[in-house]
Scaffold this motif. Structure first.
Motif, short mmCIF file in Angstrom:
data_model
loop_
_atom_site.label_atom_id
_atom_site.label_comp_id
_atom_site.label_asym_id
_atom_site.label_seq_id
_atom_site.Cartn_x
_atom_site.Cartn_y
_atom_site.Cartn_z
N UNK A 1 69.89 -22.86 29.06
CA UNK A 1 68.67 -23.27 28.38
C UNK A 1 67.65 -23.72 29.42
N UNK A 2 66.40 -23.50 29.10
CA UNK A 2 65.29 -23.88 29.96
C UNK A 2 64.23 -24.52 29.08
N UNK A 3 63.43 -25.37 29.69
CA UNK A 3 62.38 -26.02 28.93
C UNK A 3 61.09 -25.99 29.72
N UNK A 4 60.00 -25.68 29.03
CA UNK A 4 58.68 -25.88 29.60
C UNK A 4 57.91 -26.75 28.62
N UNK A 5 56.63 -26.86 28.78
CA UNK A 5 55.85 -27.78 27.94
C UNK A 5 55.87 -27.41 26.46
N UNK A 6 55.92 -26.12 26.13
CA UNK A 6 55.76 -25.71 24.74
C UNK A 6 57.00 -25.07 24.12
#
Length: 79
Positions: free
Chosen positions: A3-8
């Motif tokens: 899993x990866x996360x960015x701002x949106x």
């Protein structure tokens, strides 16, 4: 699975086998009446959307040997 996360967005990466197994389960789950499991319709919407998103990239569900493909995917995913 990663899993990866960015701002949106949060991006969850699945192997093809994981996606096949998850898609099969989502499809069966979404076909049933599960109203008592949800606190809000948004929860149900997320599962419908996940199913639709995975369906777009997994064409094997329409193969004549889908049962065999699913069985092999389950074997590969199991511990």
């Amino acid at each position: 699975m990663e899993s990866k996360q960015n701002e949106k967005k949060i991006v969850v990466e699945l192997t093809k086998e994981e996606a096949i197994v998850l898609l099969d389960w989502l499809s069966r789950f979404n076909e049933r009446e599960n109203r008592d499991l949800f606190q809000d319709q948004a929860e149900e919407r997320v599962l419908w959307d996940m199913e639709a998103s995975i369906e777009k990239v997994i064409g094997e569900t329409f193969d004549s040997n889908y049962a065999e493909i699913l069985s092999k995917a389950r074997e590969k995913v199991r511990d």
